[in-house]
Scaffold this motif. Structure first.
Motif, PDB file in Angstrom:
ATOM      1  N   VAL A  41       0.833  -1.206   0.000  1.00 26.33           N
ATOM      2  CA  VAL A  41       0.000   0.000   0.000  1.00 26.33           C
ATOM      3  C   VAL A  41       0.870   1.258   0.000  1.00 26.33           C
ATOM      4  O   VAL A  41       0.539   2.260  -0.653  1.00 26.33           O
ATOM      5  N   HIS A  42       1.987   1.210   0.719  1.00 24.04           N
ATOM      6  CA  HIS A  42       2.873   2.378   0.826  1.00 24.04           C
ATOM      7  C   HIS A  42       4.049   2.300  -0.144  1.00 24.04           C
ATOM      8  O   HIS A  42       4.918   3.183  -0.107  1.00 24.04           O
ATOM      9  N   LEU A  43       4.100   1.274  -0.989  1.00 25.63           N
ATOM     10  CA  LEU A  43       5.267   1.076  -1.849  1.00 25.63           C
ATOM     11  C   LEU A  43       5.398   2.186  -2.884  1.00 25.63           C
ATOM     12  O   LEU A  43       6.500   2.683  -3.139  1.00 25.63           O
ATOM     13  N   ARG A  44       4.282   2.594  -3.493  1.00 17.68           N
ATOM     14  CA  ARG A  44       4.358   3.636  -4.519  1.00 17.68           C
ATOM     15  C   ARG A  44       4.845   4.952  -3.928  1.00 17.68           C
ATOM     16  O   ARG A  44       5.715   5.621  -4.514  1.00 17.68           O
ATOM     17  N   GLY A  45       4.285   5.342  -2.785  1.00 14.44           N
ATOM     18  CA  GLY A  45       4.711   6.590  -2.167  1.00 14.44           C
ATOM     19  C   GLY A  45       6.176   6.577  -1.769  1.00 14.44           C
ATOM     20  O   GLY A  45       6.897   7.561  -1.986  1.00 14.44           O
ATOM     21  N   SER A  46       6.634   5.461  -1.199  1.00 18.65           N
ATOM     22  CA  SER A  46       8.039   5.381  -0.805  1.00 18.65           C
ATOM     23  C   SER A  46       8.957   5.349  -2.020  1.00 18.65           C
ATOM     24  O   SER A  46      10.067   5.905  -1.983  1.00 18.65           O
ATOM     25  N   THR A  47       8.498   4.740  -3.116  1.00 15.62           N
ATOM     26  CA  THR A  47       9.309   4.712  -4.332  1.00 15.62           C
ATOM     27  C   THR A  47       9.437   6.102  -4.936  1.00 15.62           C
ATOM     28  O   THR A  47      10.521   6.507  -5.378  1.00 15.62           O
ATOM     29  N   LYS A  49       9.218   8.949  -3.321  1.00 12.15           N
ATOM     30  CA  LYS A  49      10.057   9.736  -2.424  1.00 12.15           C
ATOM     31  C   LYS A  49      11.533   9.372  -2.565  1.00 12.15           C
ATOM     32  O   LYS A  49      12.414  10.232  -2.470  1.00 12.15           O
ATOM     33  N   ARG A  50      11.791   8.110  -2.845  1.00 13.98           N
ATOM     34  CA  ARG A  50      13.171   7.627  -2.895  1.00 13.98           C
ATOM     35  C   ARG A  50      13.860   7.864  -4.242  1.00 13.98           C
ATOM     36  O   ARG A  50      15.070   8.093  -4.295  1.00 13.98           O
ATOM     37  N   LEU A  51      13.099   7.833  -5.344  1.00 19.34           N
ATOM     38  CA  LEU A  51      13.728   7.822  -6.660  1.00 19.34           C
ATOM     39  C   LEU A  51      13.407   9.024  -7.546  1.00 19.34           C
ATOM     40  O   LEU A  51      14.099   9.229  -8.548  1.00 19.34           O
ATOM     41  N   ARG A  52      12.366   9.778  -7.234  1.00 23.11           N
ATOM     42  CA  ARG A  52      11.947  10.822  -8.177  1.00 23.11           C
ATOM     43  C   ARG A  52      13.053  11.839  -8.444  1.00 23.11           C
ATOM     44  O   ARG A  52      13.385  12.129  -9.611  1.00 23.11           O
ATOM     45  N   ASP A  53      13.626  12.400  -7.403  1.00 24.93           N
ATOM     46  CA  ASP A  53      14.681  13.394  -7.599  1.00 24.93           C
ATOM     47  C   ASP A  53      15.908  12.774  -8.254  1.00 24.93           C
ATOM     48  O   ASP A  53      16.555  13.394  -9.111  1.00 24.93           O
ATOM     49  N   GLN A 120      11.209   3.766 -17.549  1.00 31.73           N
ATOM     50  CA  GLN A 120      11.361   2.721 -16.534  1.00 31.73           C
ATOM     51  C   GLN A 120      10.793   3.172 -15.193  1.00 31.73           C
ATOM     52  O   GLN A 120      10.169   2.369 -14.475  1.00 31.73           O
ATOM     53  N   TYR A 121      10.978   4.436 -14.863  1.00 34.25           N
ATOM     54  CA  TYR A 121      10.439   4.961 -13.611  1.00 34.25           C
ATOM     55  C   TYR A 121       8.915   4.941 -13.629  1.00 34.25           C
ATOM     56  O   TYR A 121       8.283   4.551 -12.630  1.00 34.25           O
ATOM     57  N   ARG A 122       8.301   5.321 -14.746  1.00 29.97           N
ATOM     58  CA  ARG A 122       6.837   5.270 -14.836  1.00 29.97           C
ATOM     59  C   ARG A 122       6.328   3.831 -14.763  1.00 29.97           C
ATOM     60  O   ARG A 122       5.319   3.559 -14.100  1.00 29.97           O
ATOM     61  N   HIS A 123       7.011   2.903 -15.430  1.00 37.29           N
ATOM     62  CA  HIS A 123       6.622   1.490 -15.344  1.00 37.29           C
ATOM     63  C   HIS A 123       6.757   0.977 -13.913  1.00 37.29           C
ATOM     64  O   HIS A 123       5.942   0.167 -13.455  1.00 37.29           O
ATOM     65  N   LEU A 124       7.783   1.446 -13.215  1.00 40.95           N
ATOM     66  CA  LEU A 124       7.989   1.029 -11.826  1.00 40.95           C
ATOM     67  C   LEU A 124       6.827   1.458 -10.945  1.00 40.95           C
ATOM     68  O   LEU A 124       6.350   0.687 -10.096  1.00 40.95           O
ATOM     69  N   ARG A 186      17.772  -1.488 -13.178  1.00 44.05           N
ATOM     70  CA  ARG A 186      18.097  -0.710 -14.372  1.00 44.05           C
ATOM     71  C   ARG A 186      18.155   0.790 -14.065  1.00 44.05           C
ATOM     72  O   ARG A 186      19.030   1.505 -14.571  1.00 44.05           O
ATOM     73  N   ILE A 187      17.218   1.264 -13.256  1.00 48.04           N
ATOM     74  CA  ILE A 187      17.199   2.684 -12.901  1.00 48.04           C
ATOM     75  C   ILE A 187      18.442   3.043 -12.092  1.00 48.04           C
ATOM     76  O   ILE A 187      19.075   4.088 -12.324  1.00 48.04           O
ATOM     77  N   GLN A 188      18.802   2.195 -11.135  1.00 49.88           N
ATOM     78  CA  GLN A 188      19.992   2.464 -10.331  1.00 49.88           C
ATOM     79  C   GLN A 188      21.252   2.475 -11.198  1.00 49.88           C
ATOM     80  O   GLN A 188      22.164   3.274 -10.961  1.00 49.88           O
ATOM     81  N   ALA A 189      21.290   1.610 -12.210  1.00 52.03           N
ATOM     82  CA  ALA A 189      22.436   1.615 -13.124  1.00 52.03           C
ATOM     83  C   ALA A 189      22.506   2.931 -13.898  1.00 52.03           C
ATOM     84  O   ALA A 189      23.601   3.486 -14.098  1.00 52.03           O
ATOM     85  N   GLY A 190      21.353   3.443 -14.334  1.00 49.45           N
ATOM     86  CA  GLY A 190      21.330   4.729 -15.017  1.00 49.45           C
ATOM     87  C   GLY A 190      21.760   5.867 -14.112  1.00 49.45           C
ATOM     88  O   GLY A 190      22.471   6.785 -14.540  1.00 49.45           O
ATOM     89  N   ILE A 191      21.341   5.820 -12.846  1.00 48.71           N
ATOM     90  CA  ILE A 191      21.742   6.853 -11.884  1.00 48.71           C
ATOM     91  C   ILE A 191      23.246   6.825 -11.673  1.00 48.71           C
ATOM     92  O   ILE A 191      23.915   7.871 -11.611  1.00 48.71           O
ATOM     93  N   GLU A 192      23.810   5.626 -11.570  1.00 43.14           N
ATOM     94  CA  GLU A 192      25.253   5.513 -11.379  1.00 43.14           C
ATOM     95  C   GLU A 192      26.021   5.978 -12.613  1.00 43.14           C
ATOM     96  O   GLU A 192      27.074   6.624 -12.488  1.00 43.14           O
ATOM     97  N   ASP A 193      25.517   5.658 -13.803  1.00 46.07           N
ATOM     98  CA  ASP A 193      26.199   6.092 -15.024  1.00 46.07           C
ATOM     99  C   ASP A 193      26.096   7.602 -15.225  1.00 46.07           C
ATOM    100  O   ASP A 193      26.971   8.203 -15.863  1.00 46.07           O
ATOM    101  N   ALA A 194      25.032   8.194 -14.712  1.00 47.72           N
ATOM    102  CA  ALA A 194      24.890   9.644 -14.837  1.00 47.72           C
ATOM    103  C   ALA A 194      25.906  10.388 -13.986  1.00 47.72           C
ATOM    104  O   ALA A 194      26.307  11.510 -14.312  1.00 47.72           O
TER     105      ALA A 194
END
Length: 206
Positions: A41-47, A49-53, A120-124, A186-194
């Motif tokens: 129930v709280h997974l979307r909100g925490s995701t 908050k954690r990944l948007r920025d 990928q973020y929207r699919h997540l 995949r998203i974390q890999a993109g963040i690291e490559d950025a």
């Protein structure tokens, strides 16, 4: 006329639910699914908050790295091309493609990551919603199947159909969890490559 002995034998031959084994299994599954449903129930909100920025910063960082990589590729191509006053020899240019191979591969990889990271973020986030509903439905199905097995065991079609639905919902939930883990990787890999670790190393040594 059926006497008491015949009635007792008939009662013994009727199928009865195995309460001793299934009670513990059903309770464990129910509690596990209930905990997963509460967390989902709280997974979307925490995701968010954690990944948007991080995703927004990664998109900008990948854009900058793509520009840098394309400049390197351009310089490598210009370096191997002959001057205007020199006869053009294609064989001489393709003898050693390694000078442009690495910059080209890096540019393509960064372009793909930049193009896909927001999708990928929207699919997540969509998978977060799917997990919320699938875990909640599976919790209800486990409770329904268990109750039907104990209270209406003679009506096997009902609790067996409910059991099949539970299995299908469990498969969907498992697939959603795997997809969530894959997309987050995949998203974390993109963040690291950025913002690669080499940049921090060079910044600390300078």
């Amino acid at each position: 006329m059926i006497d008491g002995h015949t009635f007792a034998q008939a009662a013994q031959t009727d199928p009865q639910p195995d309460i001793s084994i299934l009670s513990g299994v059903a309770l464990v599954l129910f509690l596990a699914c209930l905990g997963g449903a509460i967390k989902a129930v709280h997974l979307r909100g925490s995701t968010v908050k954690r990944l948007r920025d991080d995703v927004d910063l990664a998109f900008e960082g990948l854009t900058e790295r793509v520009f840098q990589s394309l400049r390197v590729l351009r310089d490598a191509i210009v370096e191997i091309l002959p001057h205007d006053d020199v006869t053009f020899d294609p064989l001489a240019l393709i003898m050693d493609p390694s000078r442009v191979e690495q910059p080209a591969a890096t540019s393509v990889r960064l372009l793909r990551e930049r193009h896909h990271i927001r999708k990928q973020y929207r699919h997540l986030l969509n998978i977060c919603s799917l997990l919320k509903y699938s875990t909640s439905i599976m919790t209800l199905l486990i409770a329904t199947t268990t109750a039907a097995y104990y209270l209406a065991f003679q009506h096997a079609m009902f609790w067996r159909f409910s059991l099949v639905l539970t299995a299908v919902c469990a498969a969907v939930t498992l697939f959603a969890y795997l997809a969530y883990a894959h997309l987050e990787t995949r998203i974390q890999a993109g963040i690291e490559d950025a913002n690669p670790v080499e940049d921090f190393t060079e910044g600390n040594t300078s």
